[in-house]
Design an enzyme around this catalytic site. Structure first.
Site, PDB file in Angstrom:
ATOM      1  N   HIS A  11      14.133  45.878  91.518  1.00 56.02           N
ATOM      2  CA  HIS A  11      13.683  46.614  90.148  1.00 56.02           C
ATOM      3  C   HIS A  11      14.450  44.974  89.439  1.00 56.02           C
ATOM      4  O   HIS A  11      14.070  45.453  88.598  1.00 56.02           O
ATOM      5  CB  HIS A  11      13.609  47.358  89.398  1.00 56.02           C
ATOM      6  CG  HIS A  11      12.809  48.438  90.778  1.00 56.02           C
ATOM      7  ND1 HIS A  11      11.819  48.470  90.786  1.00 56.02           N
ATOM      8  CD2 HIS A  11      13.667  49.729  90.706  1.00 56.02           C
ATOM      9  CE1 HIS A  11      11.308  49.474  91.525  1.00 56.02           C
ATOM     10  NE2 HIS A  11      12.432  50.687  91.205  1.00 56.02           N
ATOM     11  N   HIS A  64       7.127  52.131  92.510  1.00 56.59           N
ATOM     12  CA  HIS A  64       7.147  51.896  94.083  1.00 56.59           C
ATOM     13  C   HIS A  64       6.094  51.615  95.293  1.00 56.59           C
ATOM     14  O   HIS A  64       6.244  52.586  96.187  1.00 56.59           O
ATOM     15  CB  HIS A  64       7.708  53.497  94.227  1.00 56.59           C
ATOM     16  CG  HIS A  64       8.902  53.157  93.746  1.00 56.59           C
ATOM     17  ND1 HIS A  64       9.425  54.244  92.525  1.00 56.59           N
ATOM     18  CD2 HIS A  64      10.087  52.821  93.391  1.00 56.59           C
ATOM     19  CE1 HIS A  64      10.222  54.208  91.956  1.00 56.59           C
ATOM     20  NE2 HIS A  64      11.454  53.430  92.476  1.00 56.59           N
TER      21      HIS A  64
END
Length: 328
Positions: free
Chosen positions: A56, A218
């Protein structure tokens, strides 16, 4: 799969080594851990610790520094760090005034950070926690019980980091966070899925002419798959969802984030930001601050998310307080 890596199993360790090499004037890595901690810790200041699975970036290590996080803990790609790793992050961050854990609402993250909190408290460190659940796309999805934590987490880092720097106590910073989180809402869209290096293929498949609203960071499912839409049409959809969630009222003040998910050029993010502006200019609200860029990505996912925070009190001032981190 085309990626600039060596061994897929080593990507997180080698990324952290490179991150520290590039930013060693500001941060260091706790030996034998995945913890990045600021060098210039401030004795007597509340410490903020966040983290989660890697992939991320720049979240979370890129926000370690004066005015934001004290430490960040990285797990493997899209995988929560272990309680032992989080404990090391708490111990490294503690500046004598207690530690606040900022946790994205994923089952593994919540469980492991809570276990680390208990371990730290057993060692005499005062710890509070805050769970961020800003994604309004779906109520429950893969890895979550309730709404997911996404780019709105960065707003929490910034505002609570400013509050800690101003000298608020752990109790006061936690109380501010409890007020702030329910006023942050996000929603995203993806054109392509993320490819986890050790898997070697995208987390889901979208045809060349398809996109999906509400995909998670995700590669969790969204709420609607459709043909490719224009930036203007996407802005209409996402602003509409946020408007319904907030129920905009007259003279309310908001902050805004347009967040790239990893493979979306800034050119496209700014086009989208302009389209968001056109949607909001007819609403009875005022936008106090805006930020556009890659803040909470999903590896190489092509897409954007849109976050609004409904402001109270001096929250806008907290946003504008100076910050010295790698990726702000």
């Amino acid at each position: 799969m085309k990626k600039i890596i060596n061994q897929p199993s080593q990507v997180v360790d080698e990324m952290l080594k490179g991150f520290v090499y590039a930013n060693d004037e500001r941060v260091e890595r706790v030996p034998e851990t995945s913890v990045i901690v600021r060098k210039d810790k401030k004795k007597g200041e509340v410490a903020l610790v966040s983290g989660g699975g890697s992939g991320h970036e720049p979240a979370h290590a890129g926000f370690v520094g004066d005015g934001m996080l004290t430490a960040a803990v990285s797990g493997e790609v899209f995988t929560s760090p272990s309680p032992d790793q989080v404990l090391e992050g708490i111990k490294a961050a503690d500046q004598g005034a207690g530690v606040l854990l900022i946790i994205k609402n994923y089952t593994g993250d919540v469980m492991n950070f809570e276990m680390a909190k208990e371990l730290a408290e057993a060692e005499g460190i005062e710890v509070e926690q805050l769970v961020v659940d800003d994604d309004i796309a779906v109520e429950d999805s893969t890895h979550t019980a309730g709404r997911r934590g996404v780019a709105g987490t960065v707003i929490v880092h910034k505002m609570l980091g400013a509050a800690a720097k101003r000298g608020l106590s752990l109790k006061e910073v936690k109380e501010l966070g409890d007020k702030l989180v329910p006023n942050i809402k996000s929603i995203g869209v993806a054109m392509t899925a993320a490819t986890v290096p050790e898997v070697g293929k995208p987390g889901f498949t979208l045809e060349e002419n398809e996109m999906e609203y509400g995909v998670g960071i995700h590669s969790e499912p969204g709420y609607h798959r459709t043909s490719i839409k224009s930036s203007s049409e996407i802005a209409t959809e996402l602003v509409g969802k946020l408007k319904d969630a907030f129920e905009f009222g007259d003279n309310e003040h908001y902050g805004l984030l347009v967040n790239g998910l990893g493979a979306t050029p800034l050119m496209e993010q700014y086009i989208f930001a302009h389209d968001v502006e056109k949607q909001l200019e007819h609403e009875p609200i005022k936008i106090e601050f805006k930020k556009v860029g890659n803040l909470m990505t999903s590896l190489d996912m092509n897409g954007v998310s849109l976050t609004l925070v409904k402001l109270q009190d001096d929250w806008a001032d907290l946003w504008y307080d100076p910050v010295h981190v790698t990726d702000w």
